[in-house]
Design an enzyme around this catalytic site. Structure first.
Site, short mmCIF file in Angstrom:
data_model
loop_
_atom_site.label_atom_id
_atom_site.label_comp_id
_atom_site.label_asym_id
_atom_site.label_seq_id
_atom_site.Cartn_x
_atom_site.Cartn_y
_atom_site.Cartn_z
N ASP A 9 0.87 -1.17 0.00
CA ASP A 9 0.00 0.00 0.00
C ASP A 9 0.91 1.23 0.00
O ASP A 9 2.10 1.15 0.33
CB ASP A 9 -0.88 -0.05 1.25
CG ASP A 9 -1.68 1.22 1.47
OD1 ASP A 9 -2.38 1.64 0.54
OD2 ASP A 9 -1.57 1.79 2.57
N ASP A 11 -0.21 5.13 0.90
CA ASP A 11 -0.49 6.09 1.98
C ASP A 11 -0.54 5.39 3.32
O ASP A 11 -1.33 4.46 3.52
CB ASP A 11 -1.82 6.80 1.72
CG ASP A 11 -1.81 7.61 0.44
OD1 ASP A 11 -1.03 8.55 0.36
OD2 ASP A 11 -2.58 7.27 -0.48
N ASP A 167 -1.47 -0.75 6.13
CA ASP A 167 -1.68 -0.17 7.46
C ASP A 167 -3.14 -0.15 7.89
O ASP A 167 -3.44 0.38 8.95
CB ASP A 167 -1.12 1.26 7.50
CG ASP A 167 -1.89 2.21 6.60
OD1 ASP A 167 -2.06 1.88 5.40
OD2 ASP A 167 -2.33 3.28 7.08
#
Length: 221
Positions: A9, A11, A167
Site C-alpha cells: 500500500d 499512503d 496499514d
C-alpha cells in the site's frame, strides 16, 4: 520458501501523506462552505478511494455536491502533492535491501493512479518497483483482490509467494482474499487491533521489523 514478491500500500505504509490529504480536503470543504475536520480525523476517512473520503468528510446524500468537492479537491491536491508528504523512516533502505535479495516490489493503492505514480517516482526514484498502480477505471478497489491477483500475475509470482503490506483493514482484507501473506504496519493510519482483527499474519512497528517479517526465518514470520 522465501517470499518472491512484496506488494505495498502507499499512503500510511510507504509514505506519510495524511497532512497533505487533510489540507486538500479541508480546502475543498471551505471552498464549498462546509466545516472542516482535524487532520487526525482523516486517519479514519482514508483508505477506500477519494469518493469514500468525500462521503465521510462532507454531508451525506448530495452526490452533486460530492462531485463538485471532488473536482476542487483533485485540483488543489495536484498542486500540493509534495508539500508535507515524506517517506517513512527506514523504508527506502528496507526496500533497497529487499530488491537486493531478488524480491520483486510493487505498489497497489486506492489513491488515483496518476497521483500514486507521481508520489512513488518523486519520493522513491531509486527504488526498482516492478509495477506501481493506483485506482484505475475497470479495476475494483481494494479490498477486492482482483487488482492484487492481476499484479501477482504480471510479476509471474503465485499469490502464496507474495506478501501484501499495509496499514489498514482494507489492506489486510485484500491480502486474505488474495491468498497472500498479510503484514500490517503500525506507523500508518490505523492501529494494531484493527490489523489483527482483519487477519494480519505479522505486525511490524519499524522498518527493521518489516524486513524481518518479509525476509526473516520462517518462525519469525
Amino acid at each position: 520458501m522465501p517470499l518472491r514478491a512484496a506488494l505495498f500500500d502507499l499512503d500510511g505504509t510507504l509514505v506519510d501523506s495524511l497532512a497533505d490529504i487533510a489540507a486538500a480536503m479541508n480546502h475543498a470543504l471551505i471552498h464549498h462552505g462546509l466545516p472542516t475536520h482535524p487532520t487526525s480525523d482523516y486517519r479514519y476517512f482514508v483508505g477506500e478511494g477519494v469518493m469514500h473520503l468525500i462521503r465521510r468528510a462532507a454531508p451525506q446524500g448530495d452526490e452533486a455536491l460530492h462531485t463538485e468537492i471532488f473536482t476542487t479537491y483533485r485540483a488543489w491536491y495536484a498542486e500540493h502533492l509534495f508539500d508535507q508528504t515524506t517517506v517513512f523512516p527506514g523504508i527506502a533502505q528496507m526496500l533497497a535491501r529487499l530488491a537486493g535479495e531478488g524480491v520483486q516490489l510493487a505498489v497497489l493503492s486506492n489513491k488515483a493512479d496518476g497521483f500514486t505514480k507521481q508520489l512513488v517516482k518523486g519520493l522513491m526514484p531509486d527504488v526498482p518497483f516492478a509495477a506501481v498502480y493506483g485506482e484505475r477505471p475497470g479495476m475494483p478497489r481494494k479490498p477486492d483482490p482482483t487488482a492484487a491477483l492481476a499484479l501477482a500475475g504480471e510479476l509471474a509470482v503465485a499469490p502464496g509467494d507474495c506478501a501484501f503490506v499495509g496499514d489498514t483493514s482494507v489492506d489486510m482484507n485484500t491480502a486474505r482474499h488474495a491468498g497472500m501473506y498479510g503484514v500490517g504496519v503500525t506507523w500508518g493510519f490505523r492501529g494494531v487491533d484493527e490489523l489483527k482483527a482483519h487477519g494480519a499474519q505479522a505486525i511490524a512497528t519499524t522498518a527493521e521489523e518489516l524486513w524481518t517479517a518479509l525476509r526473516g526465518p520462517r518462525e519469525a514470520r
